[in-house]
Design a protein around this motif. Sequence first.
Motif, short mmCIF file in Angstrom:
data_model
loop_
_atom_site.label_atom_id
_atom_site.label_comp_id
_atom_site.label_asym_id
_atom_site.label_seq_id
_atom_site.Cartn_x
_atom_site.Cartn_y
_atom_site.Cartn_z
N ASN A 1 -0.62 7.63 0.73
CA ASN A 1 -1.14 6.32 0.35
C ASN A 1 -2.55 6.18 0.92
O ASN A 1 -3.08 7.10 1.54
CB ASN A 1 -0.23 5.22 0.90
CG ASN A 1 1.20 5.38 0.44
OD1 ASN A 1 1.47 5.51 -0.74
ND2 ASN A 1 2.14 5.38 1.39
N TRP B 1 -5.08 5.29 -9.31
CA TRP B 1 -5.18 3.83 -9.18
C TRP B 1 -5.06 3.25 -10.57
O TRP B 1 -5.97 3.43 -11.40
CB TRP B 1 -6.51 3.46 -8.53
CG TRP B 1 -6.63 2.04 -8.07
CD1 TRP B 1 -5.68 1.28 -7.46
CD2 TRP B 1 -7.80 1.22 -8.14
NE1 TRP B 1 -6.16 0.04 -7.14
CE2 TRP B 1 -7.48 -0.03 -7.54
CE3 TRP B 1 -9.09 1.41 -8.63
CZ2 TRP B 1 -8.39 -1.08 -7.45
CZ3 TRP B 1 -10.01 0.37 -8.53
CH2 TRP B 1 -9.66 -0.86 -7.95
N THR C 1 4.87 -5.36 -7.60
CA THR C 1 4.18 -4.16 -7.10
C THR C 1 4.04 -3.09 -8.19
O THR C 1 4.28 -1.91 -7.98
CB THR C 1 4.88 -3.56 -5.86
OG1 THR C 1 5.37 -4.61 -5.02
CG2 THR C 1 3.91 -2.72 -5.03
N ILE D 1 -2.90 7.80 -3.41
CA ILE D 1 -2.32 6.78 -4.29
C ILE D 1 -2.70 5.40 -3.77
O ILE D 1 -2.38 5.04 -2.63
CB ILE D 1 -0.79 6.95 -4.35
CG1 ILE D 1 -0.45 8.35 -4.86
CG2 ILE D 1 -0.18 5.89 -5.27
CD1 ILE D 1 1.03 8.69 -4.76
N CYS E 1 1.47 -1.93 -9.42
CA CYS E 1 0.36 -1.01 -9.14
C CYS E 1 0.83 0.29 -8.51
O CYS E 1 0.16 1.32 -8.62
CB CYS E 1 -0.68 -1.69 -8.24
SG CYS E 1 -0.02 -2.32 -6.67
N LEU E 2 2.00 0.27 -7.84
CA LEU E 2 2.55 1.47 -7.22
C LEU E 2 3.82 1.96 -7.93
O LEU E 2 3.98 3.15 -8.16
CB LEU E 2 2.86 1.20 -5.75
CG LEU E 2 1.64 1.00 -4.84
CD1 LEU E 2 2.06 0.49 -3.47
CD2 LEU E 2 0.86 2.30 -4.70
N GLY F 1 -2.72 1.16 -4.23
CA GLY F 1 -2.02 0.02 -4.80
C GLY F 1 -2.83 -1.24 -4.65
O GLY F 1 -3.71 -1.55 -5.44
N LYS G 1 0.82 -1.21 0.00
CA LYS G 1 0.00 0.00 0.00
C LYS G 1 0.86 1.26 0.00
O LYS G 1 0.33 2.36 0.10
CB LYS G 1 -0.94 0.02 1.21
CG LYS G 1 -2.10 -0.96 1.12
CD LYS G 1 -2.99 -0.90 2.34
CE LYS G 1 -3.76 0.38 2.45
NZ LYS G 1 -4.73 0.37 3.58
N ARG G 2 2.20 1.11 -0.13
CA ARG G 2 3.09 2.26 -0.02
C ARG G 2 3.72 2.60 -1.37
O ARG G 2 4.44 1.78 -1.94
CB ARG G 2 4.21 1.98 1.00
CG ARG G 2 3.72 1.77 2.41
CD ARG G 2 4.91 1.63 3.37
NE ARG G 2 4.51 0.98 4.60
CZ ARG G 2 5.12 -0.08 5.13
NH1 ARG G 2 6.18 -0.59 4.53
NH2 ARG G 2 4.67 -0.61 6.25
N TRP G 3 3.46 3.80 -1.83
CA TRP G 3 4.16 4.34 -3.00
C TRP G 3 5.64 4.40 -2.66
O TRP G 3 6.00 4.77 -1.52
CB TRP G 3 3.60 5.72 -3.31
CG TRP G 3 3.87 6.26 -4.67
CD1 TRP G 3 3.83 5.58 -5.85
CD2 TRP G 3 4.22 7.62 -5.00
NE1 TRP G 3 4.10 6.43 -6.90
CE2 TRP G 3 4.35 7.68 -6.40
CE3 TRP G 3 4.40 8.78 -4.24
CZ2 TRP G 3 4.67 8.86 -7.07
CZ3 TRP G 3 4.71 9.95 -4.90
CH2 TRP G 3 4.85 9.99 -6.30
#
Length: 336
Positions: free
Chosen positions: A257, A295, A321, A275, A323-324, A277, A187-189
């Motif tokens: 996030n 997203w 990852t 942001i 997605c990020l 993820g 969940k972290r950019w």
Amino acid sequence: MNHLTRSLIIAPQWIGDAVMTEPLLRRLHARGERLTVGALPWVAPVYRAMPQVTEVIEFPFAHGGLQWRERLRLAKQIRGQFEAAYICPNSLKSALLPLLAGIPKRIGYLGESRVGLLTHRLKNPTKGQRPPMVAFYSALSGDTDTAEDRPQLILQPSEITATLIQLGLTHQGYHVFAPGSEYGPAKRWPASHFADLAMQLVLPVLLLGSGKEAELCASIADRVNTQHPGRCLNLAGKTTLEQALCAIAASKSIVSNDSGLMHVAAGFGVPQVAIFGSSSPLHTPPLNPQATVLWLKNNPHYQPPLDCAPCFKRICPLGHTRCLNDIQATDVLLFL
């Protein structure tokens, strides 16, 4: 003179969830209920930013265990003070205090074998059918129309001003970055992307987070300040939650996030870029007309499509990852 129903709200244990209960409290207050919130200490400041709350009781509980002695002691102290209790968490232990305190009306969702602890029971939807969390909490009021609910937080201007003076900040003279997420790295950019973004901004950047995120924030600040001395101020783990709320409320914008501070910013109506993820903005969106959600799952131009999202995993099970990682600083900069 009409009698005000005295109601106890058992708060969730996470900051973001606490913010998302605000529309429920607003509904209860509007129909004449006097609200006291029972919350864990790290969540309690959120409820002090809700003017419809008359009192906040900080629970002397910790994570794990039923802690019978503490619950019995507190139940004895509040016995006879409330006619109704709204139990926001789904856990069994969260429903114990209203029962032990003899509160006659106890409202909550079914779950964890707590049928006998509740007098008014809502069927707990399956994960696939669960509505957005704001609507999920608002339904505890018994109302069915929750479509227009949006959390709203309010602080006194004098409190904000005093905090800005303490922190050496000026109103809307900085951006806030909240690069952490308690849930996990999926969940972290990336920290490097936050750093790249900070170096492209004109105003300074204030980094906020818990003590657990201090090292993460330090890595961003060190990289940025090497090239732009003084651009980043790392206050992760150095502020109280009350100070963090004030700093967010007075900021130019916030980039975060999917986290508790994202929902705090939404509650204050601060311009924000959120942001996402591994999680989904369909479930926990920042309900803020000044919010932009990034997203890649719903970006038709992103190829190949993210068929794996949302996975709701703490760590990317595929190891990339995408997605990020594939959201660039320039993508965020467009909205600041």
